[in-house]
Design a protein around this motif. Sequence first.
Motif: not given
Length: 329
Positions: A254-270
């Motif tokens: 789940l910790q890795a999933l949270a970081h993956s979610g952060g990567d997804a945010l970074a693709r839309r919030i710049v």
Amino acid sequence: MRDVTATSLTAVPGLSVGHWTDPDGATGCTVILGPEGGMRAAAALRGRATGTREIDALDPRHLVERIHAILLTGGSAYGLGAADGVMRWLRERGRGLPVGPAGVVPIVPTAVVFDLGNTGRPPRWPTADDAARACDAAGPDVAEGSVGAGTGCTVGKAAGIGHAMKGGVGTWAARAGDVVVAALVVVNAVGDVRDARGEILAGARRPDGTFLDALRYFAEGGAPLGSRDGARDAGTNTTLAVVATNADLSRTELQALAHSGGDALARRIVPFGTLFDGDMIFAVSIAALPAATPLQVEALAALVVPEAVERAVRLARGTPAVPGLGDRR
């Protein structure tokens, strides 16, 4: 079992979401209630201006195996006290970590966004009673836009609040076979929100209404948040996200999933995760489906998180000072 074709965070069975909204004070809070037995959880801190409570309990090495709710709230650090209302609400219902004769201790990780001073009046923030009201309101239907923790949110503050647009709350879900992954995002970013093509959807505006492009503005030496002393406004921006699944993931996964979610945010919030943002991602699991792989869950998260970000700004209604894309609906 709840219909998992729903397109909100509550598509994950056992989860419910409630908002408390103060439109006059431009603040509010959003609670995510877990199943009665709690849920596994972890988190990733991606910003550098966070305001949090009970985050240590999300470390995979921590004694506590499950949490019982997550509170996302306005009010900056003042809003952290609202978590007392969620704890009280859960305790009254016997939901929490069993502690012998003392009963239960509900575990409620909490994170804040900065929405103080957005109205020109004395600032307000959610109280414990307000958060308890959000719990009372929790259910399967999730309102989006300028509600709950998204009420006072703005995006595109690279050149200052006077150039910003409205942010808000958005949620989305996806299903592959029996695997369900869903996200809820509160968008209050210094950066711009971009669509799937990379075009700015909502963000910092020039006086003529065209987009400034926050990333280029900073790269060319623009004054942070409209002031050479940008530190005075540090922490006035934050994106918070909750990624949930029915897959049986460990807390480390789940910790890795949270970081993956952060990567997804970074693709839309710049840009994302700046020193002026308190960005944080929670990942939770009801641990009901053992067949899913962590990679499949992360891939589904990469689809639902960006959609939730877009919905947060597309459905946000503006104010006289800050326009919102929801005004066009």
